[in-house]
Design a protein around this motif. Structure first.
Motif, short mmCIF file in Angstrom:
data_model
loop_
_atom_site.label_atom_id
_atom_site.label_comp_id
_atom_site.label_asym_id
_atom_site.label_seq_id
_atom_site.Cartn_x
_atom_site.Cartn_y
_atom_site.Cartn_z
N ASP A 62 33.09 36.78 48.83
CA ASP A 62 34.00 37.70 49.45
C ASP A 62 34.00 39.16 48.53
N LEU A 63 33.34 40.10 49.01
CA LEU A 63 33.42 41.41 48.19
C LEU A 63 34.67 42.25 48.28
N LEU A 81 30.15 49.12 47.27
CA LEU A 81 29.80 50.49 46.70
C LEU A 81 29.86 50.33 45.13
N LEU A 82 31.06 49.93 44.80
CA LEU A 82 31.26 49.82 43.49
C LEU A 82 30.42 48.93 42.63
N LEU A 129 35.41 43.05 41.42
CA LEU A 129 35.34 42.18 42.25
C LEU A 129 36.60 41.19 42.36
N LEU A 130 37.23 40.98 41.14
CA LEU A 130 38.33 40.25 40.92
C LEU A 130 39.67 40.96 40.86
N ARG A 131 39.57 42.07 40.00
CA ARG A 131 40.66 42.71 39.67
C ARG A 131 41.10 43.99 40.45
N ASN A 132 40.08 44.25 41.54
CA ASN A 132 40.50 45.37 42.42
C ASN A 132 40.62 46.55 41.60
N ASN A 133 39.70 46.85 40.66
CA ASN A 133 39.61 48.10 40.04
C ASN A 133 38.79 49.28 40.70
N THR A 134 39.19 50.40 40.20
CA THR A 134 38.44 51.68 40.72
C THR A 134 37.60 52.03 39.80
N LEU A 135 36.69 53.24 40.37
CA LEU A 135 35.40 53.82 39.37
C LEU A 135 36.08 54.32 38.05
N LEU A 171 29.11 42.45 32.94
CA LEU A 171 30.07 41.41 33.47
C LEU A 171 31.45 41.72 33.76
N GLU A 172 32.03 42.38 32.64
CA GLU A 172 33.33 42.71 32.76
C GLU A 172 33.49 43.75 34.05
N ALA A 173 32.50 44.67 34.03
CA ALA A 173 32.60 45.92 35.27
C ALA A 173 32.65 45.12 36.51
N PHE A 174 31.69 44.05 36.55
CA PHE A 174 31.68 43.48 38.10
C PHE A 174 33.06 42.77 38.32
N TYR A 175 33.48 41.98 37.23
CA TYR A 175 34.75 41.26 37.33
C TYR A 175 36.12 42.25 37.65
#
Length: 428
Positions: A307-308, A313-314, A391-397, A384-388
């Motif tokens: 579930d993206l 895009l990010l 994907l998991l923390r709903n962070n922005t650019l 990996l931290e950027a992916f998480y």
């Protein structure tokens, strides 16, 4: 631009000659992500959905054993077995079956545990009330001699059981018995005071815990094995291009291709740029393939779909800069290596080490303290931290800018070192 396009075309032609190696670059990560996710998802379901059969030997036949039996049955995690062949279990049989690996654990409740606990509580309550005048009005009760020596609940665990499982079970049983002791003390006081209020005692905890999970579009963002594994093994696949990239650079040096290129009006930077563009395309194709497998294939093999949460895009941005880092490392290795025998084993081994350091296999928080600091130096950890974060923390650019900046700076540093080294080597 024309020289760059020709350089890219040259790299594509080289890759087309080794279709087997190119296919491995796509098939290997797919096999890895499917296998690891299946294993971890199965383990997760075992711990959360499947009931673990455990043996219970009840030598007490009292309130404590009844409460333990009821609580374990209601927990949803255990299936309690107290009989075999219609006969009650004994300690010797339970111990043998656990030590042989047939069952995870056995609980042995000693005889007279409930009666002994009650007697011990009554003894302590009487000692407390002796200091108050209220004890004068308490009717004397005939003494019944009951053994109040400390009792022990014996636990047998399968030798292969994990320490975390053992500690969790011990904590659960200790909590059950603590509640029983609390109720016994309350009951003893009310009986000694001549009140009939035992029914008012409630075992529910006054303090409870509630996990608050982040929400996205009114939907809880609860991570699963797919969301952890797809980004991790995508990064691993990207960095594994270090091997073919470095081998191709070594081949060009050993076969004289690089010398012929340098006799033309083509700078080493243009050659590197062509390799960068080509292998970046491969990295992005790997990423898109892994995401497609997570979304469309996983649900058909019993795994949770990827579930993206609208972050495709990010995630693509993170994948692009992770690809830059991987390509930069491959260029550096190919520039320094003199033979394929140097580049291939070192490239594969270094990628495995970076993956282990970066948290692809073991979460960083579970590592020793010194390794947690070392992990921060791994480009795989940044990716990996950027992916998480996305994907998991709903962070922005803006939230992932530090990680993608580190990845790009890593690429720039690797390419700069390669160019400087190549120029100095040719100047000698």
């Amino acid at each position: 631009m024309y020289k760059l396009l020709m350089s890219v075309n040259k790299e594509i032609l080289l890759l087309r000659r080794d279709l087997g190696g190119l296919i491995i670059l796509f098939i290997m990560p797919l096999v890895l992500v499917i296998t690891i996710t299946l294993i971890q998802d199965s383990t997760f379901k075992t711990a959360t959905e499947t009931k673990i059969p455990i043996l219970l030997v009840d030598n007490d036949k009292g309130e404590i054993s009844g409460t333990v039996l009821k609580s374990l049955g209601e927990s949803g995690s255990f299936k309690v077995i107290t009989q075999f062949g219609g006969k009650p279990l004994n300690e010797e049989v339970a111990r043998d079956k656990v030590f042989d690996g047939e069952y995870q654990m056995a609980i042995i409740i000693p005889a007279d545990l409930s009666a002994g606990l009650k007697a011990k509580v009554d003894e302590n309550v009487n000692s407390i009330l002796e200091g108050f005048s209220a004890t004068d009005s308490v009717a004397a009760k005939p003494e019944v001699i009951i053994d109040t020596a400390p009792k022990e609940v014996r636990l047998y665990f399968d030798p292969a059981s994990q320490t975390a499982f053992k500690n969790a079970v011990k904590s659960t049983i200790d909590k059950m018995i603590s509640q029983i002791e609390t109720k016994s003390i309350y009951t003893a006081f009310t009986e000694q005071m001549g009140e009939e209020t035992t029914a008012a005692f409630k075992q529910e905890s006054y303090i409870s815990f509630k996990e608050i999970v982040p929400m996205f579009e009114n939907k809880a963002m609860v991570p699963n094995s797919t969301q952890h594994n797809v980004p991790a093994w995508t990064l691993f696949a990207m960095f594994f291009i270090v091997v073919p990239l470095s081998i191709n650079i070594v081949k060009e040096k050993n076969q004289g291709t690089q010398v012929r290129l340098r006799t033309n009006p083509v700078s080493y930077f243009t050659v590197i740029a062509g390799k960068t563009v080509t292998y970046l395309i491969i990295c992005m194709l790997q990423f898109f393939l892994m995401v497609a497998v997570g979304i469309y294939l996983f649900p058909h093999i019993g795994l949770p779909p990827l579930d993206l949460n609208g972050a495709f895009l990010l995630m693509s941005v993170v994948a692009l800069f992770s690809g830059f880092a991987a390509v930069g490392f491959g260029i550096l290795l190919g520039t320094f290596a003199k033979t394929q025998e140097q580049s291939a084993p070192f490239g594969a081994t270094s990628v495995v080490i970076l993956a282990a350091m970066g948290g692809v296999w073991v979460p960083v928080f579970a590592m020793p303290k010194i390794m947690q600091y070392i992990a921060k130096a791994s480009p795989m950890n940044w990716g990996l931290e950027a992916f998480y974060d996305v994907l998991l923390r709903n962070n922005t650019l803006a939230g992932i800018l530090p990680q993608i900046a580190l990845l790009f700076l890593f690429f720039v540093a690797m390419v700069a070192i390669s160019i400087v080294y190549d120029e100095k080597k040719r100047a000698v």
